[in-house]
Design a protein around this motif. Structure first.
Motif, PDB file in Angstrom:
ATOM      1  N   ASP A 186       4.959  -1.493  11.358  1.00 18.39           N
ATOM      2  CA  ASP A 186       6.074  -0.772  10.740  1.00 18.39           C
ATOM      3  C   ASP A 186       6.620  -1.526   9.527  1.00 18.39           C
ATOM      4  N   GLU A 187       6.695  -2.859   9.620  1.00 16.16           N
ATOM      5  CA  GLU A 187       7.161  -3.645   8.467  1.00 16.16           C
ATOM      6  C   GLU A 187       6.183  -3.511   7.304  1.00 16.16           C
ATOM      7  N   VAL A 188       4.893  -3.596   7.595  1.00 17.65           N
ATOM      8  CA  VAL A 188       3.875  -3.467   6.535  1.00 17.65           C
ATOM      9  C   VAL A 188       3.986  -2.097   5.875  1.00 17.65           C
ATOM     10  N   ALA A 189       4.121  -1.047   6.672  1.00 19.14           N
ATOM     11  CA  ALA A 189       4.243   0.298   6.105  1.00 19.14           C
ATOM     12  C   ALA A 189       5.504   0.422   5.259  1.00 19.14           C
ATOM     13  N   ALA A 190       6.628  -0.095   5.745  1.00 14.65           N
ATOM     14  CA  ALA A 190       7.880  -0.011   4.984  1.00 14.65           C
ATOM     15  C   ALA A 190       7.746  -0.721   3.639  1.00 14.65           C
ATOM     16  N   LEU A 191       7.136  -1.887   3.643  1.00 10.64           N
ATOM     17  CA  LEU A 191       6.950  -2.634   2.397  1.00 10.64           C
ATOM     18  C   LEU A 191       5.977  -1.917   1.469  1.00 10.64           C
ATOM     19  N   ARG A 192       4.878  -1.461   2.026  1.00 11.92           N
ATOM     20  CA  ARG A 192       3.854  -0.776   1.211  1.00 11.92           C
ATOM     21  C   ARG A 192       4.413   0.506   0.598  1.00 11.92           C
ATOM     22  N   PHE A 193       5.118   1.290   1.394  1.00  8.07           N
ATOM     23  CA  PHE A 193       5.699   2.533   0.884  1.00  8.07           C
ATOM     24  C   PHE A 193       6.735   2.274  -0.207  1.00  8.07           C
ATOM     25  N   ALA A 194       7.392   1.108  -0.149  1.00 10.12           N
ATOM     26  CA  ALA A 194       8.420   0.773  -1.136  1.00 10.12           C
ATOM     27  C   ALA A 194       7.835   0.091  -2.377  1.00 10.12           C
ATOM     28  N   GLY A 195       6.509  -0.054  -2.415  1.00  9.04           N
ATOM     29  CA  GLY A 195       5.876  -0.557  -3.626  1.00  9.04           C
ATOM     30  C   GLY A 195       5.262  -1.941  -3.541  1.00  9.04           C
ATOM     31  N   THR A 196       5.376  -2.633  -2.425  1.00  7.53           N
ATOM     32  CA  THR A 196       4.749  -3.946  -2.294  1.00  7.53           C
ATOM     33  C   THR A 196       3.237  -3.761  -2.203  1.00  7.53           C
ATOM     34  N   SER A 197       2.508  -4.539  -2.985  1.00  7.07           N
ATOM     35  CA  SER A 197       1.046  -4.478  -2.942  1.00  7.07           C
ATOM     36  C   SER A 197       0.499  -5.856  -2.588  1.00  7.07           C
ATOM     37  N   HIS A 198      -0.807  -5.917  -2.402  1.00  8.65           N
ATOM     38  CA  HIS A 198      -1.408  -7.212  -2.066  1.00  8.65           C
ATOM     39  C   HIS A 198      -1.222  -8.221  -3.201  1.00  8.65           C
ATOM     40  N   PHE A 199      -0.987  -7.776  -4.420  1.00  7.66           N
ATOM     41  CA  PHE A 199      -0.724  -8.679  -5.542  1.00  7.66           C
ATOM     42  C   PHE A 199       0.621  -9.385  -5.386  1.00  7.66           C
TER      43      PHE A 199
END
Length: 192
Positions: A94-107
């Protein structure tokens, strides 16, 4: 393919355990499905709240010495005792999804160049991630030392209110997501 190339470079720059944990986390970020509109809106709200709470905590000093005297990995550096846990325990699905959806990328997932002592982003000067790229639990966790400092400053009630608001927003985000199995969610972490 890009994550595999990052892993090779990370293995040259970092301890093997950090490089391997980072590769696993980057793969999980890459595997996140696109958000629904409701998930996207909830993730953007979480990002705004993480930034607001981080700004309210920007002047604290207790986090710089809380790990002093603790055994490894917590005691590797003087601060960040709460950051000495395992990466996968903090970066839940859930944390990964929240971050990813908010624009966090592997970069954005750039670790420090130091010994690996807990979370892959923990280093001698604290977390290497900018606040908007940190898991919600990391931003809103208030240990006793931090609460005592905030109480002395007269900020405890305001910060606790921001922390509770972020907790409620994260709980709402989790409710919006389809649960795929018992390993998903915030197992072991309080949401409220």
């Amino acid at each position: 393919m890009l994550i595999a190339a990052h892993h090779l470079i990370d293995r040259l720059r970092h301890p093997r355990t950090r490089a391997d944990d980072l590769a696993a986390l980057r793969r999980r970020f890459a595997a996140v499905r696109p958000p629904t509109q409701a998930e996207d809106e909830a993730a953007q709200e979480l990002r705004r709240q993480r930034l607001a709470l981080s700004a309210a905590l920007s002047e604290v000093t207790s986090c710089g010495g809380c790990a002093k005297g603790h055994p490894l990995p917590a005691g590797q550096w003087q601060g960040g005792h709460c950051c000495s846990g395992r990466t996968e325990g903090v970066f839940t699905d859930d944390e990964v999804a929240a971050l990813r959806f908010a624009g966090t990328s592997h970069f954005d997932l750039m670790p420090p160049h130091a010994a690996h002592a807990g979370c892959v982003f923990r280093g001698p000067t604290g977390c290497s991630l900018r606040p908007e790229h940190r898991p919600n639990i990391c931003v809103r966790y208030l240990c006793r030392e931090l609460e005592d400092e905030l109480r002395e400053r007269g900020q405890l009630s305001a910060v606790k209110a921001l922390s509770a608001e972020l907790g409620r927003a994260f709980k709402n985000f989790v409710r919006l997501r389809p649960q795929e199995g018992p390993e998903d969610g915030m197992d072991g972490f309080p949401l409220g």
